[in-house]
Design an enzyme around this catalytic site. Structure first.
Site, PDB file in Angstrom:
ATOM      1  N   GLY A   8       0.824  -1.207   0.000  1.00 29.82           N
ATOM      2  CA  GLY A   8       0.000   0.000   0.000  1.00 29.82           C
ATOM      3  C   GLY A   8       0.859   1.259   0.000  1.00 29.82           C
ATOM      4  O   GLY A   8       2.087   1.187   0.083  1.00 29.82           O
ATOM      5  N   TYR A 112      -3.313 -18.967  -3.794  1.00 26.41           N
ATOM      6  CA  TYR A 112      -3.991 -17.698  -3.537  1.00 26.41           C
ATOM      7  C   TYR A 112      -5.486 -17.931  -3.344  1.00 26.41           C
ATOM      8  O   TYR A 112      -6.075 -17.526  -2.326  1.00 26.41           O
ATOM      9  CB  TYR A 112      -3.736 -16.708  -4.683  1.00 26.41           C
ATOM     10  CG  TYR A 112      -4.670 -15.525  -4.657  1.00 26.41           C
ATOM     11  CD1 TYR A 112      -4.608 -14.597  -3.624  1.00 26.41           C
ATOM     12  CD2 TYR A 112      -5.648 -15.357  -5.643  1.00 26.41           C
ATOM     13  CE1 TYR A 112      -5.491 -13.526  -3.570  1.00 26.41           C
ATOM     14  CE2 TYR A 112      -6.524 -14.287  -5.594  1.00 26.41           C
ATOM     15  CZ  TYR A 112      -6.448 -13.378  -4.569  1.00 26.41           C
ATOM     16  OH  TYR A 112      -7.330 -12.329  -4.513  1.00 26.41           O
ATOM     17  N   LYS A 116      -7.934 -17.737   0.260  1.00 27.64           N
ATOM     18  CA  LYS A 116      -9.166 -16.954   0.428  1.00 27.64           C
ATOM     19  C   LYS A 116     -10.346 -17.851   0.807  1.00 27.64           C
ATOM     20  O   LYS A 116     -11.184 -17.493   1.642  1.00 27.64           O
ATOM     21  CB  LYS A 116      -9.468 -16.189  -0.868  1.00 27.64           C
ATOM     22  CG  LYS A 116      -8.478 -15.061  -1.169  1.00 27.64           C
ATOM     23  CD  LYS A 116      -8.739 -13.885  -0.242  1.00 27.64           C
ATOM     24  CE  LYS A 116      -7.829 -12.715  -0.523  1.00 27.64           C
ATOM     25  NZ  LYS A 116      -8.192 -11.518   0.233  1.00 27.64           N
ATOM     26  N   LEU A 161      -4.119  -6.462 -16.259  1.00 25.84           N
ATOM     27  CA  LEU A 161      -4.246  -6.186 -17.690  1.00 25.84           C
ATOM     28  C   LEU A 161      -4.409  -4.697 -18.010  1.00 25.84           C
ATOM     29  O   LEU A 161      -3.665  -4.168 -18.844  1.00 25.84           O
ATOM     30  CB  LEU A 161      -5.436  -6.985 -18.253  1.00 25.84           C
ATOM     31  CG  LEU A 161      -5.671  -6.766 -19.748  1.00 25.84           C
ATOM     32  CD1 LEU A 161      -4.515  -7.334 -20.554  1.00 25.84           C
ATOM     33  CD2 LEU A 161      -6.983  -7.403 -20.185  1.00 25.84           C
TER      34      LEU A 161
END
Ligand code: UD1
Length: 300
Positions: A8, A112, A116, A161
């Site tokens: 961040g 990943y 989650k 992207l």
């Protein structure tokens, strides 16, 4: 705002207090909670690079799972009982039905996505056992920037992207690599459901209001319900920027499903949520204004 600033940016904390704190440090976390009357926690911090999660799963399970357990533990110590969690479309793996609703099978294909999903499972168990209510929001492809251009994407390295396409438009990179042109889609490139960050933000407010009025713990898929191929995004960016975007056709990137499109009707009915920036031209246009500001004001 609590952040360890590993990814961040301090400059982007524009509203509220800031605490430099890692969720691995429970005492530092307790100090943030102490003396405050916190009614809810929104938990965004996680590592999100799919490829890196395959190479270094420990990094992902430690931060995305174990550190989330720390946060939930400190919340319990301070009797904070409402939690909003950033989940992801990566928990579905390769879709067996599109558009993807909440009851689609959960078969993530990388650490990943599994990290989650593990947290979603933990939340369901905690909500059954303890005084906790939660909402897990499964983002599809977060895109675009704040229309006022106060905050936008700034990743290092950038892997997403749309910013990569805009970097090519700005001449910051020579070309955009298209990962795979032989998918079973209309033009052979992957299709994704790009959802504007402001609409994602609005869903968090909706989730907070839902829990605030006593709503039950729940999970929601968040997308526009429309898919765009990589080539369609490049064409949109050419129109929006008026610039040439050189492309290079490359092989497939490991772990990319061909098509990911959300069915968000549940969020619309339960959270009274409706995307207000669904137009792909608007999504790319806000990203374009932001990307130019990023180089003007931050990445000088
Ligand atoms: C992935 C995850 C998502 C996660 C996000 C965060 C999956 C299915 N999705 O999104 O859950 O939140 O990362 O990092 O795991 N592409 C190119 N060239 C490029 C870059 C991307 O062709 O240089 C293509 C990709 O192959 C993909 C699409 O563009 O089809 C979007 O890629 P990206 O922006 O990286 O997001 P996802 O991989 O879809």
């Amino acid at each position: 705002v609590v952040d360890n600033l590993s990814a961040g940016h301090r400059e982007f904390v524009k509203w509220g207090d800031f605490h430099l704190c890692d969720l691995g440090d429970m005492d530092a976390l307790r100090a943030v909670f102490a003396g405050r009357n916190i009614s809810a926690v929104m938990h965004f911090c996680a590592f999100t690079f799919v490829g890196e999660s395959v190479e270094n799963p420990q990094k992902y399970y430690q931060n995305n799972v174990a550190n989330t357990l720390n946060l939930l533990r400190v919340m319990r110590e301070f009797n904070v009982d409402k939690f909003i969690f950033s989940s992801t479309a990566a928990i579905f793996g390769n879709p067996v039905a599109v558009p993807i609703s909440e009851d689609h099978p959960l078969e993530p294909i990388n650490p990943y996505g599994r990290s989650k999903l593990m947290v979603e499972r933990v939340l369901a168990d905690y909500a059954r056992a303890y005084d906790l209510r939660y909402v897990a929001l499964r983002y599809f492809n977060a895109a675009g920037a704040d229309p006022d251009c106060d905050v936008g994407e700034w990743h290092d390295p950038e892997t997403h992207l749309i910013p990569l396409i805009l970097d090519a438009a700005l001449g910051k990179r020579e070309s955009l690599a298209i990962f795979g042109t032989d998918y079973d889609t209309s033009d052979g490139t992957c299709v994704r459901d790009y959802i504007h960050v402001t609409d994602l933000a609005a869903a968090h407010i909706g989730a907070l209001e839902h829990l605030g009025r006593g709503g039950a713990s729940d999970v929601f898929n968040l997308g526009n319900g429309t898919g765009f191929s990589v080539r369609e995004i490049i064409d949109t960016a050419r129109k929006v920027t008026g610039r040439d975007i050189p492309i290079q056709e490359k092989g497939r990137r490991a772990g990319d499903p061909a098509v990911l499109i959300a069915d968000s009707t549940k969020a619309m009915s339960v959270l009274n949520w409706k995307p207000a920036h669904a137009d792909i031209g608007e999504i790319v246009e806000t990203a374009w204004r932001w990307q130019q500001k990023l180089y003007r004001e931050y990445k000088k």
